[in-house]
Write an enzyme that holds these catalytic residues in place. Structure first.
Site, PDB file in Angstrom:
ATOM      1  CD  GLU A 200      -2.489   1.350   2.697  1.00 57.62           C
ATOM      2  OE1 GLU A 200      -2.067   0.703   3.673  1.00 57.62           O
ATOM      3  OE2 GLU A 200      -3.418   2.169   2.792  1.00 57.62           O
ATOM      4  CG  ASP A 278      -8.382   0.389   4.423  1.00 50.93           C
ATOM      5  OD1 ASP A 278      -8.259  -0.346   5.424  1.00 50.93           O
ATOM      6  OD2 ASP A 278      -7.422   0.995   3.904  1.00 50.93           O
ATOM      7  CG  ASP A 279     -10.004   2.480   7.938  1.00 53.11           C
ATOM      8  OD1 ASP A 279     -10.333   1.903   8.982  1.00 53.11           O
ATOM      9  OD2 ASP A 279      -8.898   2.333   7.387  1.00 53.11           O
TER      10      ASP A 279
HETATM   11 ZN   LIG Z   1      -6.577  -1.647   6.027  1.00 53.35          ZN
END
Ligand SMILES: [Zn+2]
Length: 340
Positions: A200, A278-279
């Site tokens: 990432e 993810d968030d």
């Molecule tokens: Zn994550």
């Protein structure tokens, strides 16, 4: 051209963080309750984001707050057509016995077992109300160091048949994964899925390091694997799933533009891919938004969206009967009339 509704597509959701999936309104309310300032949302890269995340997580101080976050997560997932969700919870944020240096210690009267029991109550309430199943990914955060990670893995292993299905590594990717290998080994031996974040903020070398030291079942993100053709072949040959989160990648500068996102290259290489938020608390996109974003950007067919959903079921830690139910649901979706 009419398409099938993405909300109706049965799916599993495998890369989401517990606190980072809370409702913005709930985090605001809890901050007020605790007399804490509103959680700011300013970040432009992963290290900055990790700091903002910790502040949001710190408003969950009471058992009833934790339970609420867990229940609401399941309700919100169900509303998106998620039939099974695998949120990551990090024990450093829970319980009072955790030895991590600098950790946010919350729920002071509870140890990790007590905190997990509260979470399970919240998840179970959500499941009873919606039918959406939950398996927890017990996580460790690289930023809190190695101390206690083996204990965290033992905790996860002990609870393998008690709601925990996977063991993940999150946090600042500049900290290499090797020191966490012993914890991952314990989790793998116990039959848990091992899912490190890699590829990432850091490049292909971070994915190789995760592969060589933790022998992962899946990689959270993994998108920067496209910078190394040999690595792409490896992920494809070994069918290591990448749990991709497109909006997160855009907002943290991992992809400069959605048209330039790594997804098509991963697809062309035959790497198994799931789509994830993810968030969503910070990035704003819900799981159906992620499916819609890649469908509309890359002109994907409903068959290709169904493939993402199939991978999400197969690569999950869900019990076999849940996987089969989702797979049958996906077939039925593809046979249904386009309605959107
Ligand atoms: Zn994550």
């Amino acid at each position: 051209m009419k398409r099938r509704s993405i909300v109706r597509l049965p799916k599993a959701h495998l890369h989401l963080h517990l606190e980072g999936s809370a409702r913005p309104s709930t985090i605001k309310e809890l901050a007020e309750l605790e007399g804490m300032p509103d959680v700011e949302q300013t970040f432009s890269n992963l290290p900055e984001f990790v700091q903002v995340y910790a502040k949001a997580a710190a408003v969950i101080k009471r058992p009833e707050s934790l339970k609420r976050i867990c229940r609401e997560l399941v309700e919100d997932e169900a509303a998106q057509g998620v039939w099974y969700t695998e949120p990551m919870g990090v024990p450093q944020y829970l319980g009072n016995q955790h030895p991590f240096r600098g950790a946010q210690i919350r729920l002071k009267e509870f140890d990790t077992d007590g905190a997990w029991a509260i979470m399970q109550e919240g998840f179970a309430e959500g499941t009873r109300a919606t039918g959406t199943e939950v398996g927890l990914m017990m996580g460790i955060n690289r930023g809190f160091g190695v101390d206690g990670t083996v204990e965290a893995a033992r905790f996860a292993a002990r609870n393998k048949d008690n709601g925990i299905v996977a063991f993940g590594i999150a946090g600042d990717e500049r900290i290499p994964p090797e020191p966490f290998a012993p914890a991952c080994h314990i989790a793998r031996e116990a039959g848990l899925l091992v899912v490190p974040h890699a590829g990432e903020a850091m490049g292909p070398e971070s994915v190789w390091a995760a592969i060589k030291s933790t022998f992962p079942h899946r990689i959270a993100h993994g998108v920067r694997a496209v910078e190394d053709p040999f690595l792409l072949s490896y992920l494809s040959d070994h069918q290591i799933t990448c749990d991709v989160a497109p909006t997160s990648n855009l907002l943290l500068g991992v992809a400069q533009d959605i048209e330039l996102h790594q997804l098509p290259k991963l697809m062309d290489a035959g790497v198994p891919i799931t789509l994830n938020t993810d968030d969503q608390l910070f990035f704003g996109a819900l799981i159906c938004d992620e499916y819609r974003l890649v469908r509309d950007t890359f002109n994907l067919t409903d068959g290709q969206l169904a493939d993402f959903a199939r991978v999400s079921a197969r690569a999950s830690g869900a019990p076999e009967h849940v996987k089969q139910r989702i797979l049958k649901g996906i077939d039925a979706w593809l046979e249904s009339e386009p309605d959107e």
